[in-house]
Design a protein around this motif. Structure first.
Motif, short mmCIF file in Angstrom:
data_model
loop_
_atom_site.label_atom_id
_atom_site.label_comp_id
_atom_site.label_asym_id
_atom_site.label_seq_id
_atom_site.Cartn_x
_atom_site.Cartn_y
_atom_site.Cartn_z
N GLN A 273 0.83 -1.21 0.00
CA GLN A 273 0.00 0.00 0.00
C GLN A 273 0.86 1.26 0.00
O GLN A 273 0.59 2.21 -0.75
N ALA A 274 1.92 1.23 0.79
CA ALA A 274 2.79 2.39 0.87
C ALA A 274 3.47 2.63 -0.47
O ALA A 274 3.54 3.76 -0.96
N GLN A 275 3.94 1.52 -1.06
CA GLN A 275 4.64 1.68 -2.33
C GLN A 275 3.70 2.14 -3.43
O GLN A 275 4.11 2.76 -4.40
N TYR A 276 2.43 1.86 -3.26
CA TYR A 276 1.49 2.20 -4.31
C TYR A 276 1.22 3.71 -4.37
O TYR A 276 0.74 4.22 -5.38
N ALA A 277 1.54 4.40 -3.30
CA ALA A 277 1.24 5.83 -3.21
C ALA A 277 1.67 6.57 -4.46
O ALA A 277 0.90 7.33 -5.07
N ILE A 278 2.88 6.31 -4.92
CA ILE A 278 3.39 7.04 -6.07
C ILE A 278 2.65 6.63 -7.36
O ILE A 278 2.42 7.45 -8.25
N CYS A 279 2.20 5.37 -7.39
CA CYS A 279 1.47 4.89 -8.56
C CYS A 279 0.11 5.57 -8.67
O CYS A 279 -0.38 5.88 -9.75
N SER A 280 -0.48 5.77 -7.49
CA SER A 280 -1.88 6.22 -7.48
C SER A 280 -2.01 7.61 -8.07
O SER A 280 -3.07 8.00 -8.52
N GLN A 288 -7.88 2.42 -11.17
CA GLN A 288 -8.88 2.50 -12.25
C GLN A 288 -8.35 3.19 -13.49
O GLN A 288 -9.00 3.18 -14.52
N GLY A 289 -7.15 3.83 -13.39
CA GLY A 289 -6.55 4.46 -14.55
C GLY A 289 -7.08 5.85 -14.78
O GLY A 289 -8.06 6.29 -14.15
N ASN A 290 -6.36 6.58 -15.65
CA ASN A 290 -6.75 7.96 -15.91
C ASN A 290 -6.38 8.31 -17.34
O ASN A 290 -5.22 8.39 -17.71
N ARG A 291 -7.39 8.53 -18.14
CA ARG A 291 -7.20 8.78 -19.55
C ARG A 291 -6.33 10.02 -19.78
O ARG A 291 -5.43 10.02 -20.62
N VAL A 292 -6.63 11.05 -19.00
CA VAL A 292 -5.95 12.33 -19.20
C VAL A 292 -4.44 12.19 -19.00
O VAL A 292 -3.64 12.79 -19.71
N LEU A 293 -4.09 11.37 -18.03
CA LEU A 293 -2.66 11.20 -17.74
C LEU A 293 -2.07 10.01 -18.51
O LEU A 293 -0.93 9.64 -18.29
N ASN A 294 -2.87 9.44 -19.40
CA ASN A 294 -2.44 8.28 -20.17
C ASN A 294 -2.00 7.11 -19.30
O ASN A 294 -1.08 6.37 -19.63
N ALA A 295 -2.65 6.98 -18.16
CA ALA A 295 -2.34 5.86 -17.27
C ALA A 295 -3.48 4.84 -17.35
O ALA A 295 -4.62 5.18 -17.05
N PRO A 296 -3.19 3.62 -17.80
CA PRO A 296 -4.27 2.65 -17.99
C PRO A 296 -4.77 2.06 -16.68
O PRO A 296 -4.09 2.13 -15.65
N LYS A 297 -5.93 1.46 -16.78
CA LYS A 297 -6.48 0.69 -15.67
C LYS A 297 -5.57 -0.50 -15.38
O LYS A 297 -5.12 -1.19 -16.32
N ILE A 298 -5.25 -0.73 -14.11
CA ILE A 298 -4.46 -1.91 -13.78
C ILE A 298 -5.22 -2.84 -12.84
O ILE A 298 -4.83 -3.99 -12.66
N ALA A 299 -6.30 -2.34 -12.28
CA ALA A 299 -7.12 -3.19 -11.41
C ALA A 299 -7.65 -4.35 -12.25
O ALA A 299 -8.08 -4.15 -13.38
N GLY A 300 -7.61 -5.55 -11.70
CA GLY A 300 -8.16 -6.70 -12.41
C GLY A 300 -7.15 -7.36 -13.31
O GLY A 300 -7.40 -8.45 -13.82
N GLN A 301 -6.02 -6.73 -13.57
CA GLN A 301 -5.00 -7.40 -14.38
C GLN A 301 -4.30 -8.44 -13.52
O GLN A 301 -4.24 -8.31 -12.29
N GLU A 302 -3.77 -9.47 -14.17
CA GLU A 302 -3.29 -10.60 -13.38
C GLU A 302 -1.87 -10.42 -12.86
O GLU A 302 -1.05 -9.74 -13.47
N THR A 303 -1.63 -11.08 -11.72
CA THR A 303 -0.36 -10.95 -11.01
C THR A 303 0.85 -11.17 -11.91
O THR A 303 1.76 -10.36 -11.97
N TRP A 304 0.85 -12.30 -12.61
CA TRP A 304 2.04 -12.67 -13.37
C TRP A 304 2.34 -11.65 -14.45
O TRP A 304 3.49 -11.38 -14.78
#
Lengths: 463, 219, 593
Positions: A273-280, A288-304
């Motif tokens: 969770q802490a490491q995710y801060a910068i990703c968020s 959920q991703g952000n179109r404006v920032l060109n960051a795709p959705k990553i929720a639901g994508q698989e671990t591997w």
């Protein structure tokens, strides 16, 4: 006359073509020079027959062309001539066969003390296994293959604990040491071919086949599948890297053993969770991703898949291409994940996000897209759910604009063509089927209709 | 592939031997008037030669199945299935059918229409009884849990028995044509050939069955 | 010197071959649709085979466009590519060549050349065609079922043939297997006819050793087919059961789409053994009729007897017998026991000897001949040239060691197209130019024929000769695209493009042929009964085209089929049914006495 001349020219042309052709055997990189010798021998014998018989025929066509005043000779048979020709042919055939059989005897006999490795074929990629320090392979069985045990290892076999598992299309071999390559398939028939080594063999599910050779030249050699194995056949590539002993040892030391593999720590979501801060900041607090920032959705994508991509960003396999504008933004961010455990943790955290439906942004002809997707579905699943065994990530329910960008990148070689990208080249080859201008939009439009699919996320939000 | 190769080897040897006799001393370019009988197979009726060729094809088919059986059997997952005792009874019935047709054939060559009819009925009824018997054997096996998918040995059992039965059905068509002609009271000479062909075919299927049965028993 | 037997005074008795009561059709439908006349059945077979062959030709052009210009023509995706590869191969080998040589030429020529009125079982013969047609239609139907036709390659190897990841596993593969089974049933009906007719219905005087080599070739090919097709039937039935009921004859334990399957323990290699047990004889099923026909074309148009007739017959028989013990040379890298390699390499190279004998004898037939370069002769010599090339590359692939680097590369593709696609099809063309005058009564146009020949002969050589070298470089076959292949030279793609252009030109040249076929039906010159001055019986009929029943009165045969340029004879050919003067004299003496 013209006909006979044409025959003569064809003979001369064929011979010249043979000597001038720029297309011939690739430079040899193994001990199998004898195979090349048998080919050359066969060329001399058959070439001689080709030239002599055809020129004789052309001569007959000129010399004995129709004349009203002449009669053909009447000669039903000529026993002596026929037996002579039979005898000579038999000698020529034996001259080609005998050396071939001697060489074959060497090909099927593995020298004592040869190293052993195992190459494993699967639709449509390669992986490898080394016997480890004890020199013995652990038992494996197709029935034991799962996503968590991709090699089908018998968990309790003591011989298997130190087997080195290489989940990659690339394997290394030390130069000048004979090696027996055991071949095994997890699904259909494949064929392990390195053109420069000359020897090849099919992989048959249920059997272990083999080839042996001594690599003689340091270098990188492409592995091809040469047994039709389905629609990904042409894209089933791998690498054999022949190293000097030192380089090989260093590489070998980096490969995980089965014991390490099996004991891999799952990620810790809380730590992540802490490491995710910068990703968020870009990907959003819920991935959920952000179109404006060109960051795709990553929720639901698989671990591997997340793991592989994060590592690729870290090592510069992804996000380094000068034309990959958005990838270049991502690459420096990943440096905050200091080690493998950090990557596992952040993925574990991402896996707790709900899988929410995404907004459709791309219009295309979904019917045409469906036709295209019959190819894609063979790996990514016909519901777009992603299949780990095929190394194909989930496509359904992800951002369509992101998919489109990536497909364009694959097509243009911006993504997937890095030498260390093990699975990208396959996708890049496949993306070449998107030939007409709107093909990308059409197929993405079809993927949109698949919706959020059966995801493995616990808190999946279904339609 | 050994069983198939043995069969083909024998067949090819026969063909070559026959060809050698036809051709070895012939100088084909020597012209001569046609003399005596033409050098075909001999005096056999065309339809009999046709049946012979067909039987060679059918033998090839069965030999290939037996070869496949032998190869598949060597693999580790093979679990032989118990042959129901009923198969012995069925074998007996098929044998009686063959005897019946042999009887009919003999009667036909002695021009005894009655014997022909009796023999034909015995042959046909036995064939039908055999097929029904096989069906019952299938049901017994199925009830005992030997399904076609549970083991290759089972799969081969069902496959070989049905293939044999299909051939028997083909024979019954010919048998039906013959027996209607016999009953219509036509000349015995017009029935004789049909009876003879049926008899040969029945014997062939009996031999095939004995080989298949032997194979099933011994594995 | 033609010797004449001196016991010729023997009286020629009444016909030993019974004159069969023929079926007499009254209506148009009975004559041309539900016909029992072998000649009509032959034409039905030929038209159907050529029509489906054209489909396969179009498929090959589309594939070549993909291979030659992978980034320009977006006609097909990888699934279509594999489907087209499969259908092209299967159609060409089975539904075109096998059906055309045996069902087409076999039906037309066997009764005529043997001097029979018709096939011995005309009704069965008729059914044979309709079953074949049904098989073709089923095959075509697979283009229209969901998932399309199968893309397993014409060899249909399991497990991939019935596993996801290969196109057409829903309906396509099932239709393919059922269609093959039907084809085999239909062929067996026809095959019984061809064999038994040759054995039983030869006219008087037509001894086995007087048969034209065409009949010998077709006869032996039919024998091979009758015995070998069951292997395909066996594998088709077993694969159907694996696919439909879930048995494990061929299917091993495996992962499919990331999931374990219910299959267990089956042997894919067993399938390959069965398939090639059929598949190798199949090569000769196509080749032997071509060998036979080309022998007759060469002899007729060179005005010279075929050289070494007896050796030719025995070569046909030897090739036929040996073809059953070479099958595993298709499987050197299949994972079978590698020690089999010794045996099969040896048998395979042995079969080269009788094949070479045939080539020598063809060439020696030209020696001191009086060669008329008619269109059929151009095709015949073109065949010999192409076949020499294709046969010699067979020595590379048959020899297990040499095969190793070349197997599954374009070398294989080039080899088998040269030897069993181009060679037989050149014979087919030659044979059509040769017999069209008898079949229709009209000559085909000579000029168009020459255009057709030159483009086809040179074009196919331009396609396949360079292709061998792509194989040497290591280019694998059955690849949809080469993308970035490390060892492949850039110029290899240029060569691929050049091959594609040649292929398109050759494909279009076939339109010239079709045009010629149709135009000559009405506009062709009248052929007369025997335009090539040939000796065999089909040219001696009183009507051209021959009527139902072939001959007014069954001919008697006095000599072999190769009495060309007999010293002292008036013409440079003596038909088989012409008695020599001495024979006639002897007989009339006898009658007077």
């Amino acid at each position: 006359m013209i006909f006979a001349l044409a025959l003569i020219l064809l003979v001369i042309g064929s011979v010249l073509f043979h000597f001038w052709s720029p297309w011939y055997l690739t430079p040899l990189a193994s001990n199998w020079g004898m195979i090349d010798d048998t080919i050359n021998l066969t060329f001399w014998v058959t070439g001689f027959v080709f030239v002599v018989v055809n020129l004789f025929m052309a001569f007959c066509v000129i010399k004995f062309r129709y004349k009203k005043t002449r009669r053909a000779e009447y000669e039903p048979e000529n026993k002596k001539l026929e037996w002579w020709l039979t005898g000579l042919t038999s000698v020529g055939v034996a001259a080609m066969l005998a050396p071939g059989l001697f060489v074959w005897a060497e090909i099927v006999t593995v020298p004592e003390g040869a190293d052993e490795i195992e190459a494993i074929g699967q639709s449509w990629h390669w992986s490898y296994r080394l016997p480890g320090d004890d020199g013995k392979f652990g038992n494996v069985h197709s029935r034991l293959v799962t996503d968590d045990n991709p090699f089908g290892m018998e968990p309790d076999d003591p011989n298997g604990q130190d087997d080195r598992l290489i989940e990659s299309n690339e394997v290394h071999l030390p130069v000048d040491r004979p090696v027996k390559i055991n071949l095994r398939s997890k699904d259909v028939l494949h064929n392990f071919t390195v053109t420069q080594f000359r020897v090849k063999m099919d992989l048959v599910p249920g059997l272990v086949t083999y080839i042996w050779l001594t690599p003689t030249k340091i270098g990188e050699y492409e592995v091809l599948c040469e047994e039709l194995c389905g629609i990904g056949h042409f894209a089933m590539r791998g690498w054999v890297v022949v190293d000097a002993q030192d380089d090989y040892d260093a590489w070998y030391a980096r490969q995980p053993t089965y014991a390490q593999f099996a004991a891999r720590e799952p990620g810790n979501a809380q730590a992540g969770q802490a490491q995710y801060a910068i990703c968020s900041a870009c990907h959003g607090p819920q991935g959920q991703g952000n179109r404006v920032l060109n960051a795709p959705k990553i929720a639901g994508q698989e671990t591997w898949y997340l793991r592989r991509q994060l590592k690729y960003y870290k090592s510069g396999v992804r996000g380094a291409h000068p034309d990959d504008t958005f990838g270049r933004q991502m690459a420096p961010m990943v440096t905050t994940l200091v080690d493998d455990q950090a990557i596992e943790n952040v993925i574990a955290y991402i896996r707790t996000f709900p899988d929410l439906p995404v907004e459709t942004t791309i219009a295309g002809d979904a019917d045409r897209g469906r036709n295209i997707y019959t190819t894609c579905g063979a790996c990514h699943g016909f519901a777009g759910q992603g299949i780990k065994a095929l190394n194909a990530p989930r496509t359904a329910g992800m951002h369509d604009w992101y998919l489109a960008t990536q497909l364009h990148n694959f097509k243009k070689g911006i993504r997937g063509r890095h030498r260390d990208d093990m699975y990208g080249p396959q996708m890049a080859d496949m993306a070449a089927i998107l030939k007409y201008d709107d093909a990308v939009n059409d197929v993405v439009a079809y993927i949109n209709t698949l919706g959020p699919s059966a995801s493995t996320t616990d808190i999946g939000a279904e339609e | 592939m050994t069983p198939t190769l043995i069969f083909l080897g024998l067949l090819m040897a026969t063909v070559v031997w026959w060809l050698v006799r036809q051709s070895v001393n012939v100088k084909p370019w020597v012209a001569s008037a046609p003399s005596g009988a033409h050098q075909g197979v001999g005096q056999l009726a065309t339809i009999k030669v046709g049946l012979g060729v067909f039987l060679a094809v059918a033998t090839s088919l069965f030999a290939l199945f037996v070869s496949a059986y032998a190869i598949r059997m060597e693999l580790s997952d093979w679990r032989p299935l118990p042959e129901p005792n009923l198969l012995w009874v069925n074998t007996g019935i098929l044998f009686v059918g063959s005897v019946g047709l042999q009887w009919a054939w003999r009667a036909a060559s002695r021009e005894q229409l009655r014997g022909v009819k009796q023999g034909l009925v015995v042959g046909g009824v036995c064939a039908i009884a055999f097929v029904i018997g096989q069906l019952i054997a299938w049901r017994q096996l199925n009830a005992a849990g030997y399904f076609i998918t549970s083991n290759p040995a089972n799969a081969f059992f069902y496959l070989l028995t049905s293939l044999h039965a299909v051939h028997l059905f083909g024979g019954l068509v010919a048998w039906f044509k013959t027996i209607t002609r016999a009953w219509a009271g036509s000349e015995i000479s017009s029935v004789r050939l049909g009876v003879e062909l049926c008899a040969v075919y029945w014997h062939f299927l009996l031999v095939v069955w004995l080989i298949l049965f032997g194979l099933l028993l011994s594995t | 010197m033609a010797q004449v037997a001196h016991d010729a005074s023997a009286q020629v008795g009444p016909l030993e071959v019974e004159d069969v009561e023929l079926y007499h059709p009254k209506t148009f439908i009975g004559k041309y649709i539900w016909s029992q006349d072998a000649k009509v059945i032959a034409i039905q077979y030929a038209i159907t085979a050529i029509a489906i062959g054209l489909v396969a030709l179009v498929l090959s052009v589309i594939m070549r466009l993909q291979l030659g210009f992978p980034n320009t023509f977006s006609l097909i995706d990888p699934s279509n590519y594999l489907q087209f590869v499969t259908m092209h191969g299967m159609i060409m080998v089975i539904y075109l060549l096998t059906a055309l040589f045996l069902g087409g030429f076999g039906n037309y020529l066997i009764p005529l050349m043997c001097g029979a009125r018709d096939m011995v079982f005309p009704y069965v013969n008729m059914i044979s065609y309709w079953v074949y047609l049904a098989a073709v239609l089923l095959l075509v139907a697979s283009f229209f079922v969901p998932g399309g036709p199968t893309g397993a390659g014409w060899t249909l190897y399991p497990p991939q043939a019935i596993s996801p990841g290969t196109p057409g596993i829903d309906g396509g593969i099932i239709l393919m297997l059922v269609s093959l089974a039907l084809f085999i049933v239909g062929f067996t009906m026809g095959g019984l006819n061809y064999v038994v007719t040759v054995l039983q219905a030869r006219t008087r005087g037509m001894t086995l050793m007087r048969l034209p080599l065409t009949v010998w070739g077709i006869f032996m090919a039919t024998v091979l087919a009758l015995l070998a097709f069951p292997a395909l039937l066996v594998s088709a039935i077993m694969m159907l059961l694996d696919r439909l009921l879930g048995t494990s004859f061929f299917m091993p334990a495996m992962i499919s789409m990331g999931e374990q399957t219910a299959y267990d323990g089956g042997s894919p290699v067993l399938f390959q053994h069965l398939f090639w047990f059929f598949g190798h004889p199949e090569v000769y099923i196509v080749a032997l009729p071509a060998f036979g026909i080309v022998s007759d074309l060469l002899s007729t148009h060179a005005r010279k007897n075929i050289f070494g007739y007896r050796m030719m017959v025995w070569a046909i028989v030897a090739i036929g017998a040996l073809s059953f013990i070479v099958w595993a040379h298709h499987m050197y890298v299949s994972g079978m026991n590698p020690y089999f390699g010794f045996f099969f390499a040896t048998t395979t190279l042995i079969i080269a000897v009788p094949t070479a004998i045939k080539v020598y004898n063809w060439v020696l037939t030209l020696w001191r001949g009086n060669i008329r370069l008619n269109v059929p002769m151009l095709f015949a010599i073109g065949f010999v040239f192409t076949f020499i090339n294709g046969g010699l590359t067979g020595l590379f692939l048959g020899n297990v060691t040499v095969d190793l680097p070349l197997s599954d590369t374009y070398f294989v593709v080039a080899h088998f197209h040269m030897v069993m696609a181009v060679s037989p099809i050149l014979v087919v063309f030659g044979a059509i130019y040769h017999w069209y005058p008898k079949i229709t009564g009209k000559m085909l146009d000579d000029g168009l024929g020459k255009v057709h020949f030159w483009i086809t002969f040179l074009g196919t050589y331009a396609i396949y000769y360079p292709m061998h070298y792509l194989g040497f470089e290591g280019l694998p076959r059955r690849y949809y695209a080469y993308g970035e292949t490390a060892f492949m030279s850039e110029s290899a793609q240029d060569l691929n493009a050049a091959i594609t252009i040649a292929a398109i030109i050759v494909a279009f040249a076939q339109l010239v042929f079709l045009y010629n076929l149709i135009r000559s039906l009405t506009k062709g010159k009248d052929a007369g009964h025997n335009p090539w001055e040939a000796t065999t019986l089909e040219w001696q009929t009183t009507h051209t085209p021959p009527r139902h029943g072939n001959f007014d009165e069954l001919p008697s045969v006095y000599r072999w089929a190769y009495d060309y340029s007999v010293p002292g004879a008036e013409h440079d050919f003596i038909p088989q049914n012409v008695p020599s003067e001495e024979l006639v004299a002897a007989r009339s003496e006898h009658q007077e006495a």
